[in-house]
Design an enzyme around this catalytic site. Sequence first.
Site, PDB file in Angstrom:
ATOM      1  N   SER A 131       1.826 -26.164   1.968  1.00 12.40           N
ATOM      2  CA  SER A 131       2.275 -25.340   3.239  1.00 12.40           C
ATOM      3  C   SER A 131       2.175 -26.192   4.451  1.00 12.40           C
ATOM      4  O   SER A 131       2.675 -27.485   4.592  1.00 12.40           O
ATOM      5  CB  SER A 131       1.831 -24.052   3.175  1.00 12.40           C
ATOM      6  N   HIS A 190       6.024 -17.578   3.073  1.00 10.92           N
ATOM      7  CA  HIS A 190       6.640 -18.101   1.914  1.00 10.92           C
ATOM      8  C   HIS A 190       7.360 -17.199   1.159  1.00 10.92           C
ATOM      9  O   HIS A 190       7.523 -17.229  -0.128  1.00 10.92           O
ATOM     10  CB  HIS A 190       5.738 -19.078   1.052  1.00 10.92           C
ATOM     11  N   GLN A 216      11.123 -24.553   3.668  1.00 10.56           N
ATOM     12  CA  GLN A 216       9.709 -24.363   3.238  1.00 10.56           C
ATOM     13  C   GLN A 216       8.892 -23.116   3.750  1.00 10.56           C
ATOM     14  O   GLN A 216       8.293 -22.233   2.984  1.00 10.56           O
ATOM     15  CB  GLN A 216       8.616 -25.480   3.449  1.00 10.56           C
TER      16      GLN A 216
END
Length: 311
Positions: A91, A200, A249
């Site tokens: 991440s 996410h 992302q």
Amino acid sequence: MGKLAFIFPGQGAQYVGMGKQISEQYKSAEVIFDQASEALGFDVKKMIFEGDEETLKITENTQPAILTTSVACMQPLLEKGIKPDVVAGLSLGEYSAHVAAGTMDFKDAVALVRKRGKYMQEEVPVGVGAMAAIVGLDNDSVIECCKEAQSEGVVEPANFNCPGQIVVAGEVKAVEKAAELCKSKGAKRAIMLPVSAPFHCSMLKGAGEKLAMELAKIELNDMAIPVVSNVTAEYVTDKNLVKDLLIKQVSSSVLWENSVRKMIDDGVDTFVEIGPGKTLCGFIKKIDKDAKTLNVEDMETLNKVLEELGG
């Protein structure tokens, strides 16, 4: 010897005082903390070394703090000629990986992740989103439970960390429902996580769009080292693909397990986790118990790595 990977942690690994020992011993590390303060316009070093847990836990502080610590802790390795064949990060850690690969200037990266943290936090009001860690259930079953729980709202797999550890994210009721379903399907544990936003998952699409505007302002360089992308679990070697992947992302699942397998399949046998904690080392051991894992966060761990890798 096989290949060497540098890997970088994400949010949640932070603690007050991280990186302090190394910055006191290595000028090159101290310079990184000073550059962060310069780029952000406040004393980052003071916040990390002498601040309090609460301030450090605010997402827009956490992200630049971890990135700065990771990049600072990497400096002594580079100084001693220890260079990775490939880099990756979980991440937020993907930004540290891009700094290591030379794709992104550190000052650009640290300003960018502060905004990334702010946008991610603002996108979903506190109390609306949640995340839960599901332990001891296979990927397909977790995906199935998320689909079933969508009658309660948004819930999606956020992180595929290692075999038997998946994090789901979404709206509170839907995440609780998915956790319940996972338990009934045989999960050993389903733990609600103490986070302030559902990272996410598709609820953060808007944050990605705001980030896109910031990314548009920065110049990327050609990579000196391949980076494994969280979104695809594949190597990225073309700088023109990086911005789009970093935007995606924010609201896509982090494919960490597949990223690690990709590196192992490519001959990586030693992983050095650089920055606070050793969460990623733990994940890697669960993915492949034969992989060698080391970490660098203080003088003791740094000296061990220098000894092992001959720096």
